[in-house]
Design an enzyme around this catalytic site. Structure first.
Site, short mmCIF file in Angstrom:
data_model
loop_
_atom_site.label_atom_id
_atom_site.label_comp_id
_atom_site.label_asym_id
_atom_site.label_seq_id
_atom_site.Cartn_x
_atom_site.Cartn_y
_atom_site.Cartn_z
N GLY A 45 33.45 44.55 61.03
CA GLY A 45 33.88 43.51 60.10
C GLY A 45 34.15 44.10 58.74
O GLY A 45 33.60 45.15 58.38
N GLN A 50 35.19 44.12 49.73
CA GLN A 50 34.87 45.52 50.05
C GLN A 50 36.04 46.46 49.77
O GLN A 50 35.83 47.68 49.64
CB GLN A 50 34.45 45.65 51.52
CG GLN A 50 33.11 44.99 51.82
CD GLN A 50 32.71 45.18 53.27
OE1 GLN A 50 33.15 44.44 54.13
NE2 GLN A 50 31.91 46.19 53.54
N CYS A 92 26.17 48.28 56.87
CA CYS A 92 27.33 47.77 56.14
C CYS A 92 28.19 48.96 55.71
O CYS A 92 27.65 49.98 55.25
CB CYS A 92 26.86 47.00 54.92
SG CYS A 92 28.20 46.38 53.88
N LEU A 93 29.50 48.82 55.83
CA LEU A 93 30.40 49.90 55.43
C LEU A 93 30.29 50.18 53.93
O LEU A 93 30.64 51.28 53.49
CB LEU A 93 31.85 49.54 55.78
CG LEU A 93 32.17 49.44 57.29
CD1 LEU A 93 33.60 48.95 57.50
CD2 LEU A 93 31.95 50.77 57.99
N HIS A 134 27.15 38.04 58.00
CA HIS A 134 27.21 39.22 57.13
C HIS A 134 28.48 39.16 56.27
O HIS A 134 28.43 39.41 55.05
CB HIS A 134 27.18 40.47 58.02
CG HIS A 134 27.26 41.76 57.28
ND1 HIS A 134 26.20 42.64 57.17
CD2 HIS A 134 28.29 42.34 56.60
CE1 HIS A 134 26.57 43.68 56.45
NE2 HIS A 134 27.84 43.54 56.10
N GLU A 135 29.61 38.83 56.91
CA GLU A 135 30.88 38.79 56.18
C GLU A 135 30.92 37.60 55.21
O GLU A 135 31.43 37.73 54.08
CB GLU A 135 32.07 38.74 57.13
CG GLU A 135 32.17 39.91 58.11
CD GLU A 135 32.03 41.28 57.48
OE1 GLU A 135 32.47 41.47 56.33
OE2 GLU A 135 31.43 42.17 58.12
N HIS A 138 29.26 38.54 52.11
CA HIS A 138 30.12 39.35 51.23
C HIS A 138 30.96 38.46 50.31
O HIS A 138 31.19 38.81 49.15
CB HIS A 138 31.08 40.22 52.05
CG HIS A 138 30.51 41.55 52.46
ND1 HIS A 138 30.03 42.46 51.54
CD2 HIS A 138 30.33 42.12 53.67
CE1 HIS A 138 29.59 43.53 52.18
NE2 HIS A 138 29.76 43.35 53.48
ZN LIG Z 1 29.12 44.62 54.94
#
Ligand SMILES: [Zn+2]
Length: 169
Positions: A45, A50, A92-93, A134-135, A138
């Site tokens: 995701g 991000q 998380c990225l 999670h998204e 963000h």
């Molecule tokens: Zn993330």
């Protein structure tokens, strides 16, 4: 185009994103770039903040490209329902190298516009429900680290600050 993924500490990751107005060609391009960036990472995701864009858009694919129907885009998403509880390890990225167990509802129903501007409602459980939440976090400026408490959170934040001080973040 693959866009750079911002890391914990970047202002845009810690602020609430704005709703998308008109779906312009620039927005379509942003979505295509986000999909490409997510697959390249690879991740399941990616939310617009991000990649430095404070808009309420995220893309996800829990199959990481194996099943084309698993690729989803949500524009201006909203939760319809959430219930249950699951405890799983999450990363998380934008927080590379760190994982932690995060409590999340086990089921989530999400609605929003697709990339093709169609109103969609998707019911998810397990990993997809976790990914949705999670998204969505963000889009509200919350990272999984912010959902941790006490020592666990302090430890990760301290290690990130140390990495940042030595120019490795
Ligand atoms: Zn993330």
């Amino acid at each position: 185009m693959i866009r750079p993924i911002l890391r914990y500490g970047a202002d845009v990751l810690h602020a609430r994103a704005s709703p998308v107005g008109e779906l312009t060609p620039e927005i379509q391009q942003l979505i295509d770039d986000m999909i490409q960036t997510m697959y390249a990472a690879p991740g399941i995701g990616l939310a617009a903040p991000q990649v430095g864009v404070a808009l309420r858009i995220f893309v996800c694919d829990v199959s990481v490209g194996r099943n084309p129907q698993d690729l989803m885009t949500f524009i201006n998403p909203e939760f319809v329902e959430r219930d249950g509880m699951q405890l799983e390890e999450e990363g998380c990225l934008s927080v590379p190298g760190f994982n932690a167990t995060v409590a999340r509802p086990s089921r989530a129903v999400l609605k929003g516009l697709s990339r093709e501007r169609v109103e969609q409602t998707v019911e998810a459980s397990g990993l997809l429900a976790r990914c949705f939440q999670h998204e969505m976090d963000h889009l509200d400026g919350t990272l999984f680290v912010d959902r941790l408490r006490g020592l666990q959170k302090d430890l990760i934040v301290r290690r990130i600050k140390k990495l940042a001080r030595s120019g490795k973040w």
